[in-house]
Design a protein around this motif. Structure first.
Motif, short mmCIF file in Angstrom:
data_model
loop_
_atom_site.label_atom_id
_atom_site.label_comp_id
_atom_site.label_asym_id
_atom_site.label_seq_id
_atom_site.Cartn_x
_atom_site.Cartn_y
_atom_site.Cartn_z
N TRP A 140 0.85 -1.19 0.00
CA TRP A 140 0.00 0.00 0.00
C TRP A 140 0.88 1.24 0.00
O TRP A 140 1.96 1.27 0.59
CB TRP A 140 -0.89 0.03 1.24
CG TRP A 140 -1.82 -1.13 1.35
CD1 TRP A 140 -2.13 -2.05 0.38
CD2 TRP A 140 -2.58 -1.52 2.51
NE1 TRP A 140 -3.02 -2.98 0.85
CE2 TRP A 140 -3.32 -2.68 2.16
CE3 TRP A 140 -2.71 -1.01 3.78
CZ2 TRP A 140 -4.17 -3.32 3.04
CZ3 TRP A 140 -3.57 -1.64 4.68
CH2 TRP A 140 -4.29 -2.79 4.32
N ASN A 141 0.40 2.28 -0.65
CA ASN A 141 1.14 3.55 -0.61
C ASN A 141 0.23 4.77 -0.41
O ASN A 141 0.69 5.90 -0.48
CB ASN A 141 1.96 3.74 -1.90
CG ASN A 141 1.10 3.96 -3.14
OD1 ASN A 141 -0.13 4.00 -3.06
ND2 ASN A 141 1.74 4.10 -4.28
N TYR A 142 -1.04 4.51 -0.16
CA TYR A 142 -1.99 5.62 -0.02
C TYR A 142 -2.98 5.23 1.07
O TYR A 142 -3.84 4.37 0.87
CB TYR A 142 -2.70 5.83 -1.35
CG TYR A 142 -3.40 7.16 -1.51
CD1 TYR A 142 -2.75 8.37 -1.25
CD2 TYR A 142 -4.72 7.22 -1.97
CE1 TYR A 142 -3.39 9.58 -1.41
CE2 TYR A 142 -5.36 8.43 -2.15
CZ TYR A 142 -4.69 9.61 -1.87
OH TYR A 142 -5.33 10.81 -2.05
N ILE A 174 -0.33 10.18 2.82
CA ILE A 174 -1.53 10.27 3.65
C ILE A 174 -2.63 10.96 2.87
O ILE A 174 -2.47 12.10 2.44
CB ILE A 174 -1.24 11.04 4.96
CG1 ILE A 174 -0.01 10.46 5.66
CG2 ILE A 174 -2.45 11.02 5.87
CD1 ILE A 174 -0.12 9.00 6.03
N ALA A 175 -3.72 10.24 2.66
CA ALA A 175 -4.85 10.80 1.91
C ALA A 175 -5.68 11.73 2.79
O ALA A 175 -5.96 12.87 2.42
CB ALA A 175 -5.72 9.67 1.36
N GLN A 176 -6.06 11.26 3.96
CA GLN A 176 -6.86 12.04 4.90
C GLN A 176 -6.29 11.82 6.29
O GLN A 176 -5.85 10.71 6.63
CB GLN A 176 -8.33 11.58 4.89
CG GLN A 176 -9.02 11.71 3.55
CD GLN A 176 -9.69 13.06 3.38
OE1 GLN A 176 -9.61 13.91 4.25
NE2 GLN A 176 -10.35 13.25 2.26
N SER A 177 -6.30 12.85 7.09
CA SER A 177 -5.91 12.71 8.50
C SER A 177 -7.08 13.25 9.33
O SER A 177 -7.27 14.47 9.44
CB SER A 177 -4.62 13.47 8.79
OG SER A 177 -4.17 13.20 10.10
N GLY A 209 2.36 17.86 -4.78
CA GLY A 209 2.17 17.77 -3.34
C GLY A 209 1.80 16.39 -2.84
O GLY A 209 1.73 16.17 -1.63
N VAL A 210 1.56 15.44 -3.75
CA VAL A 210 1.21 14.07 -3.32
C VAL A 210 2.13 13.11 -4.08
O VAL A 210 1.82 12.70 -5.20
CB VAL A 210 -0.27 13.74 -3.62
CG1 VAL A 210 -0.66 12.42 -2.98
CG2 VAL A 210 -1.18 14.85 -3.14
#
Length: 845
Positions: free
Chosen positions: A200-202, A232-235, A518-519
């Motif tokens: 996994w990477n996302y 990190i997609a969402q924190s 940025g991602v």
């Protein structure tokens, strides 16, 4: 008369009070240890304490009591010294725990009580609580942080059995804090290694508000940034006091980046359960792939009745073992033999779902009455809580430190000597940090300079081998590096293949990654188009001019080289016409030679006729040179003969038409014949005109020697599979036109004279055929120009231009041959009676 007594307590405002409510359990001893346990859950808004926590509260508290029993009965450890305890309920709330823990420092606070009097005027007897030398706990990191700030002011060492927040590793702020569990920085590294091992990477992160959740997620994010490869997609943060619908909003937010199926969760078990419930309500069972911290561990309470949503969840827990001695101890507890635990009766009611009778309290008719004969593990489910081992190790760490301290300060003394009365906190801390012994699970217990235990984790996965027996299965372990058994893993629906949690799928061969700003884990795949190939993961580069990309565009390959083949229709048609023309020209030449002295041959100007026929023959011959495989010799003859045949033909025609025109014009003025009309003069004029072409070609030879080239630009269409290199002579379109330009000038000049000579008498019978020849030839070459230059963008440009050029030349030669010589050959062969001098023909008539 007796004096009144008061038990003082202390609050944050610094004044003694006598009315504070304490949830505590005290066990007397020579040396007293404090204990902080979440006996109850956090209460609803406005209420400090909620429902009883059987595993995290009672099990852990009993583990401390069990450890104290073992130590007090061990003749080798702290002989003649009894350890006591003062245990408090934190109610899983940091502010409440801070208020409770103030009782630990009461014995260290001296207050002036001279102004306090009893109702009878007598001074009160102030009964100080036992001095607490060290504290075991707390459980939640937020509670430990709050309590540690107070305990350090009074130099009371603290050993936690469950607090893992990285913040507590700061030895400057929490210098009296130690723990027998590794910090979340190790845990975060282990979780990151799990994410990477799963490919996994996302992923998204989910944290309970507070030090434990937030610092755990911060540690994970920091380590992932430093290591790279995971984004990190969402924190998302779960509020301390979530409102109605809050967890549904959290699930909705996580679905904004639905590709990030992996969710790293640092949350308390109550929040974990509500997250799973919200996911089930949203009909997202099996979508999220949870990676839970040790707060989830192998607990059953967060997944009860939510097994299908939790299936496949990977959790982590400090390496532990089930303590058999504790199991025997705990299942033997009863209402009769465990009166020292003031919360045990409440546990008994909850565990057996019954109600104890109390004086003045009416029994609930919906609940059965407790008999006291119930037994733990027999009449109720029992499984040892995961942190029991660490509670025991924490108590033993404190005991070993006191033992070593006693040996050094009270050598030869029995019991607590004056040097340890009171126990100095700073000295005890040094002994705690120096302990190194085998713990209850057989693993070593020790601390580093920050008071942290080494990182040792078991990795679990919640699996449903069948719907009736779900449970946690060990699938790996982490001790500074990960050992994960992927074959043992099982996902939603029993699937054995690892599901994906990636932002972007890998690009296909021949596609480059265009990164999303940025991602670093997200990109768009762009095909290397045209003549580009994939240079590396992020760049495409154009192949060299003599190469084209392979079909998957990962490399370049040589471009095939072609030439005009004899079996091509573009070659067969011009060659056939040229062959017919050569045969016809040969036939005319043979006829003229055979009838060389006949009137028709002589009247046509034998010398110039042979020169003109030679030019026509060379015009036909050039077709074969244009089709032949290019080489130095072939290219040299192409240059020489391309314009020479036409130059010879039109030089002879120009000489003829000029002679007729001059004779006709001179006859108008006088009977004197014009100059240079003899056959010899005509030949000289013709060869002079031809020499201009020959000299020009040899100058070209000198300036640019003939050679071959491979033209890769001419046949380079958008589709590289159709690209070809063309083997050709170094003759550009412009050089071909320049080579023919002199012949075109001769042709135009000849046409002008033909027009001027159109009114000559019938006796000059060659004037009109030459005129028709030139008119037709001009039409042929006017058609040639747009066809030749209009095919510049065609993929078969060379073939079309070669065929057009050769066919146009063959047609112009055929026009000249047909109009000038075929009528004469026809008369010579089929009407020989007309091939006599005019006088003889009249005599016969």
């Amino acid at each position: 008369m007796g004096r009144c007594s008061m038990f003082p307590s202390h609050t944050a405002d610094g004044f003694f009070r006598t009315s504070i409510l304490l949830f505590e359990d005290s066990i007397p001893g020579d040396i007293t240890l404090g204990g902080l346990f979440p006996i109850h859950a956090r209460g609803p808004h406005g209420v400090n304490c909620g429902e009883l926590k059987k595993e995290k509260g009672i099990h852990r508290m009993e583990a401390m009591l069990y450890a104290l029993d073992q130590i007090n009965s061990d003749p080798e450890l702290l002989p003649n010294i009894t350890l006591g305890a003062r245990i408090l309920d934190t109610c899983s709330r940091d502010t409440y725990a801070l208020e409770q823990s103030l009782t630990f420092v009461q014995a260290l606070i001296q207050k002036d009580t001279s102004d306090i009097r009893c109702s009878n005027g007598e001074p009160p007897i102030i009964r100080k609580p036992e001095r607490v030398v060290g504290v075991i706990g707390a459980s939640a990191s937020s509670v430990s942080i709050m309590v540690a700030n107070i305990l350090r002011l009074f130099e009371i060492p603290q050993v936690s059995y469950a607090s893992t927040a990285p913040e507590l590793s700061d030895n400057n702020r929490y210098d009296y804090f130690s723990r027998v569990v590794p910090p979340d920085s190790y845990q975060a590294q282990a979780m990151l290694d799990i994410v990477k091992a799963l490919g996994w990477n996302y992923v998204s992160t989910l944290a309970s508000e507070g030090n434990y959740g937030e610092s755990g997620v911060d540690a994970f994010m920091q380590i992932s940034r430093e290591a790279g490869g995971v984004c990190i997609a969402q924190s998302v943060k779960i509020p301390r006091e979530p409102t109605a619908g809050e967890f549904d909003k959290i699930i909705k937010r996580l679905m904004e980046t639905s590709n990030a199926r992996g969710v790293i969760i640092f949350a308390n078990e109550d929040d974990i359960k509500r997250v799973l419930e919200a996911a089930k309500r949203a009909n997202l069972t099996g979508h999220f792939l949870f990676v839970g911290s040790d707060s989830w561990g192998a607990k059953s309470s967060p997944v009860t009745e939510l097994e299908d949503v939790a299936e496949g969840a990977v959790t982590i827990l400090p390496k532990r073992a089930s303590i058999d001695g504790f199991d025997q101890y705990f299942v033997s507890r009863s209402l009769e033999n465990n009166r020292r635990n003031i919360w045990f009766a409440e546990f008994w009611e909850d565990d057996f779902r019954c109600k104890l009778t109390r004086p003045g309290i009416k029994l609930d008719p919906d609940k059965k009455k407790c008999t006291g004969d119930e037994r733990i593990g027999r009449d109720s489910l029992y499984e040892q809580e995961g942190k029991v081992q660490f509670v025991i190790d924490a108590v033993y760490a404190m005991a070993h430190a006191l033992h070593n301290m006693h040996q050094d300060l009270c050598a030869g003394s029995s019991g607590v000597c004056n040097n340890m009365d009171p126990v100095e906190g700073q000295v005890l801390l040094n002994y705690i940090r120096a302990v190194n012994f085998n713990g209850s699970a057989g693993t070593s217990v020790l601390f580093n300079e920050n008071g942290d235990a080494p990182g040792r984790y078991d990795i679990f996965q919640f699996q449903m081998t069948n719907h009736s027996h779900p449970g946690y299965h060990v699938i790996g372990q982490w001790t500074n590096n990960l050992r994960l058994n992927l074959e043992e893993m099982q996902w939603s629906g029993g699937d054995r293949s690892v599901p994906e949690s990636i932002c972007s799928f890998p690009c296909k061969p021949g596609e480059r990654k265009k990164m999303v700003k940025g991602v670093p884990c997200c990109w768009h795949c762009e095909l290397c188009d045209g003549y580009q190939y994939q240079l590396d993961e992020f760049a495409c580069e154009t192949c060299p001019s003599d190469m084209r990309p392979v079909p998957n565009r990962t490399a370049c390959r040589p471009t095939p080289i072609i030439k005009l083949e004899w079996n091509s229709p573009w070659a067969l048609v011009p060659a056939s016409l040229a062959m017919l023309g050569i045969l016809a020209t040969s036939g005319v030449v043979v006829t003229f030679i055979r009838f060389n002295d006949t009137p028709i041959v002589r009247a046509s100007g034998r010398e110039l006729s042979y020169v003109l026929l030679t030019g026509i023959f060379l015009i036909y011959l050039i077709t074969f040179l244009m089709i032949a495989e290019p080489g130095v010799v072939v290219c040299a003859f192409r240059r020489l003969l391309l314009g020479l045949g036409m130059a010879i033909t039109y030089s002879a025609m120009l000489t003829k038409t000029n002679r007729i025109y001059r004779i006709f014009e001179q006859g108008k003025r006088s009977v004197t014949p014009p100059k240079f009309i003899s056959p010899t003069s005509q030949l000289i004029i013709t060869f002079i005109l031809i020499s201009v072409q020959v000299i020009g070609v040899f100058v070209w030879f000198a300036v640019v020697p003939p050679h071959t080239i491979i033209d890769y630009d001419e046949l380079r269409p958008p589709n590289p599979d159709l690209a070809r290199g063309i083997l050709k002579c170094d003759m550009s379109d412009l050089s071909i036109i320049c080579c023919l330009s002199y012949s075109i000038i001769l042709m135009v000049t000849c046409t002008v004279y033909a027009v001027k000579s159109r009114g000559v008498p019938e006796t000059f019978n060659e004037a009109k055929p030459i005129g028709f020849t030139m008119y037709t030839t001009c039409i042929v070459w006017l058609a040639f120009v747009p066809i030749f230059f209009g095919t510049a963008q065609s993929t078969e440009k060379m073939f079309i231009q070669t065929a057009t050029l050769t066919v146009s030349m063959s047609l112009s030669a055929s026009v000249s041959l047909g109009m000038l010589y075929m009528p004469k050959v026809y008369v010579i062969i089929f009407h020989p009676e007309q091939n006599v001098q005019k006088r003889k023909r009249s005599f016969k008539v």
